[in-house]
Design a protein around this motif. Structure first.
Motif, PDB file in Angstrom:
ATOM      1  N   GLU A 180       1.125  -1.480   0.186  1.00 32.92           N
ATOM      2  CA  GLU A 180       0.019  -0.032  -0.124  1.00 32.92           C
ATOM      3  C   GLU A 180       0.809   1.262  -0.139  1.00 32.92           C
ATOM      4  O   GLU A 180       2.170   0.817   0.502  1.00 32.92           O
ATOM      5  CB  GLU A 180      -0.846   0.208   1.212  1.00 32.92           C
ATOM      6  N   TYR A 181      -0.010   2.450  -0.321  1.00 40.22           N
ATOM      7  CA  TYR A 181       0.767   3.981   0.054  1.00 40.22           C
ATOM      8  C   TYR A 181       1.087   3.942   1.127  1.00 40.22           C
ATOM      9  O   TYR A 181      -0.470   4.497   1.503  1.00 40.22           O
ATOM     10  CB  TYR A 181       0.197   4.800  -1.224  1.00 40.22           C
ATOM     11  N   SER A 239      -1.569  -0.349  -5.966  1.00 38.46           N
ATOM     12  CA  SER A 239      -2.539   0.739  -6.076  1.00 38.46           C
ATOM     13  C   SER A 239      -4.508   0.183  -4.749  1.00 38.46           C
ATOM     14  O   SER A 239      -4.066  -1.168  -4.769  1.00 38.46           O
ATOM     15  CB  SER A 239      -3.155   0.319  -7.819  1.00 38.46           C
ATOM     16  N   ASP A 240      -5.046   1.022  -4.322  1.00 37.56           N
ATOM     17  CA  ASP A 240      -5.919   0.746  -3.832  1.00 37.56           C
ATOM     18  C   ASP A 240      -6.982  -0.518  -4.639  1.00 37.56           C
ATOM     19  O   ASP A 240      -8.207  -1.236  -3.405  1.00 37.56           O
ATOM     20  CB  ASP A 240      -6.613   2.038  -3.557  1.00 37.56           C
ATOM     21  N   ILE A 257      -5.108   7.347 -11.264  1.00 34.49           N
ATOM     22  CA  ILE A 257      -4.181   6.180  -9.963  1.00 34.49           C
ATOM     23  C   ILE A 257      -3.424   6.120  -9.881  1.00 34.49           C
ATOM     24  O   ILE A 257      -3.228   6.597  -8.646  1.00 34.49           O
ATOM     25  CB  ILE A 257      -4.642   4.249 -10.061  1.00 34.49           C
ATOM     26  N   PRO A 282      -2.537  12.367  -0.206  1.00 30.24           N
ATOM     27  CA  PRO A 282      -2.034  11.487  -1.080  1.00 30.24           C
ATOM     28  C   PRO A 282      -1.894  12.501  -2.614  1.00 30.24           C
ATOM     29  O   PRO A 282      -1.906  13.280  -3.321  1.00 30.24           O
ATOM     30  CB  PRO A 282      -3.268  10.184  -1.200  1.00 30.24           C
ATOM     31  N   LEU A 302      -5.823   7.631  -4.306  1.00 23.81           N
ATOM     32  CA  LEU A 302      -5.109   6.653  -3.359  1.00 23.81           C
ATOM     33  C   LEU A 302      -5.338   6.736  -1.778  1.00 23.81           C
ATOM     34  O   LEU A 302      -6.231   8.205  -1.677  1.00 23.81           O
ATOM     35  CB  LEU A 302      -3.244   6.565  -3.520  1.00 23.81           C
TER      36      LEU A 302
END
Length: 661
Positions: free
Chosen positions: A157-158, A264-265, A543, A627, A632
């Motif tokens: 994840e970010y 990416s989510d 994204i 973000p 995100l």
């Protein structure tokens, strides 16, 4: 009486000053501050919204306790941060946090959020009904990712408190490997992660999810709207469980874009024991946690569950949906609310009224194109800073989709005439009040140079020449007197305002009559998929700013935003070349050649403008960090409510505007 803004704020900013002050180019300092991991306490004495909930532990008083979450009456009256740098693909371990963090070793923000835990349902507002509930399948942030995504985790994840950094989500460590001609990654999973039915998250679940995302390689008609980009990197069926908590994902070639996309989510991990038994229709069904568990326990799963921080409690079309916190979430102490209550309010004035009155504490998305930045800025002024604007510049692209399988757009000359005919500068000025820039095929400044386009491309500079060529093309195609088309468009801004700006302009300039048919977002996407109209309009939040994201969403086959599979051999070859190229300069050359082809204006997708997205938070919401893009950091498992009064957030004469973490 509908909520209306006056043209001037008595004793404050007039409408022109507001636009200048809040224009995204003036928000550079805000963007820099917002990306710093800083906790700013707001306390004092101002209006406290009347809602339920309390915060236990230190950190300020809570809102006034009420018997239940308030019933919302929906009829009551920055420069974008630098995108994530490409990751090093050398065969060395990537440093990540320790697998299991001891309670006393968790970051300060984590401990503070847990100490501020909110008892009750935290009220927020969103704009759209859920559509498809399968995050692998659907492509809409507002109708898929926002309602469904918080139920799940990704492999990576970010980082929610430093969103330009990629960290482990289900993975606690990973490394790049080379084994002869084979390259790829090995991921080690969190030992305590479980799905919400109690089953452990294991390597077989990750391999299953990767195979499910890439299923279109072996089956016809599989839609993977925002996850299909993995097909460029991963061969279906090659992901392999080494042991219960170790999974190997071989790659087609060393690819700098693999990890940024995997984080990416949309790249969710699904439970194999549930997902492998579902039809696509069942996966797209929004069953509550209780309903899903009943079916699973009966041996007949009929909807998805996940390992994420939230479990769906209920949802009702046009009303809203709610979540309960997952009591077995492996990130101990998170999320920092008992529950979330999301009210759906499509009408902008009513949504603003709910935020201004404190009936809801913020926008759930948190930012979306439906929340116009100018409205969010005005809301902050009207509440004297209690509600803070959240603005991301050039975070979404508003475009038209031309159905190239139906007249008149089955003729590439007509598609180019539309490309030439649209006045993008006029659309930016009137549809989004200058909060954006003319539409390019890739994110602003990444591949195309707008000033070069203005100098060398009539569609962006010489209106007279552009219209002359457009009229000639329409005549050659058999439409010398123009034509009439229906326009399937989302009934919210900036989609609707763009349609209402472009339609009269094209009628005047090219005698093209556009019959606008606005509808809700979920219905619009069904219409786009099924080809009910020959002209569709919707905004899309990127994204990643990397060009691969645009390619993934609009130019691969069997993706939501290429519903009728427009294809060009030269485009396909350049997509392949840029995917495989590890030299940034050579890859940039391939992308510029690709942009040159797209600017012929003959594809199915026609960008009109890049718009800024907006949202709003009560200033006592803490730890939301801006973000890199609007798509995100969507789990709501790191944000908390600080409680107390709001007077410390009031604007002083020289106060900075905008939300602070």
């Amino acid at each position: 009486m509908p909520f209306q803004y006056q043209s001037d704020i008595p004793g404050g900013l007039n409408s022109m000053d507001l636009r200048r002050f809040w224009h995204p180019r003036t928000l550079l300092a805000l963007g820099a501050l917002a990306l710093t991991v800083v906790i700013v306490a707001c306390g004092g004495a101002a209006t406290t919204p009347a809602t339920t909930g309390d915060t236990s532990g230190g950190g300020g008083s809570a809102p006034q306790q009420a018997a239940a979450t308030p019933t919302l009456n929906p009829f009551a009256g920055v420069v974008e941060p630098t995108p994530t740098a490409p990751l090093n693909v050398a065969p060395t371990a990537v440093p990540v946090p320790t697998a299991v963090v001891a309670i006393d070793q968790r970051p300060d923000w984590w401990q503070e959020g847990e100490a501020q835990h909110y008892r009750g349902d935290f009220p927020l507002v969103a704009t759209s009904n859920p559509g498809f509930w399968d995050v692998h399948y659907g492509g809409s942030m507002n109708t898929v990712l926002i309602p469904s995504g918080p139920r799940f985790n990704q492999i990576l994840e970010y980082n929610p408190v430093n969103p330009n950094e990629i960290i482990g989500d289900l993975a606690v460590s990973w490394e790049f490997y080379e084994d002869g001609s084979e390259v790829g990654y090995v991921f080690n999973l969190h030992p305590d992660a479980t799905f919400s039915d109690g089953h452990p998250v294991e390597a077989e679940d990750v391999a299953f999810s990767i195979d499910r995302i890439t299923l279109g390689q072996v089956e016809e008609g599989v839609l993977r709207a925002r996850t299909g980009f993995l097909n460029n990197f991963v061969v279906h069926g090659t992901a392999e469980a080494i042991d219960a908590k170790t999974v190997k994902i071989p790659l087609r070639f060393p690819a700098a874009g693999f990890l940024p996309n995997l984080a990416s989510d949309y790249m969710k991990v699904y439970p194999k024991h549930v997902g492998e038994n579902l039809t696509q229709e069942q996966a797209n069904t929004g069953k509550t946690q209780a309903e899903a568990l009943t079916a699973i326990n009966a041996g007949s799963p009929d909807s998805l569950i996940g390992s994420g921080p939230w479990m769906l409690r209920e949802w009702e079309k046009d009303s809203g949906y709610s979540y309960d916190a997952n009591p077995t979430y492996f990130k101990e102490g998170r999320p920092f609310f008992d529950g979330l209550k999301i009210f759906l309010i499509r009408d902008t004035a009513r949504r603003l009224s709910a935020l201004q009155a404190g009936q809801v504490y913020g926008s759930y998305q948190p930012v979306t194109g439906s929340n116009r930045p100018e409205d969010m800025a005005r809301l902050e002024e009207d509440t004297n800073g209690r509600v803070r604007a959240v603005i991301l510049e050039a975070s979404g692209v508003q475009a038209f989709f031309l159905n190239h399988q139906k007249p008149p757009f089955d003729d590439p000359r007509v598609r180019r005439a539309m490309y030439l005919g649209i006045d993008r500068d006029n659309a930016v000025e009137k549809a989004i009040l200058g909060f954006g820039q003319p539409g390019t095929f890739f994110a602003p400044g990444v591949v195309e140079d707008l000033e070069a386009l203005r100098a060398n491309n009539a569609a962006y500079g010489d209106r007279e020449a552009a219209l002359a060529e457009a009229r000639q093309l329409l005549t050659e195609a058999g439409y010398p007197d123009g034509f009439e088309i229906t326009h399937n468009v989302v009934n919210s801004n900036p989609s609707l305002s763009t349609a209402e700006t472009v339609a009269p302009q094209l009628r005047e300039d090219l005698n093209i009559n556009i019959k606008i048919q606005p509808t809700d977002l979920a219905t619009m996407y069904v219409g786009l998929r099924d080809g009910v109209a020959n002209f569709d309009g919707v905004g899309t939040g990127v994204i990643l700013r990397d060009p691969g994201d645009i390619i993934n969403q609009f130019y691969l086959q069997d993706v939501l935003r290429n519903p009728h599979n427009w294809q060009n051999d030269d485009v396909d070859e350049l997509i392949k070349l840029q995917n495989e190229e590890v030299d940034p300069a050579i890859r940039q050359g391939h992308l510029e050649a690709l942009a040159d082809i797209l600017h012929r204006g003959e594809s199915h997708w026609l960008p009109v403008l890049w718009y800024s997205s907006g949202g709003a938070f009560d200033c006592r919401i803490k730890n939301y960090h801006y973000p890199p893009t609007v798509q995100l950091v969507k789990k709501w498992d790191h944000v908390w409510w600080a409680g107390g009064e709001a007077s410390a957030c009031d604007h002083s004469a020289n106060a900075d505007r905008g939300y602070r973490p």
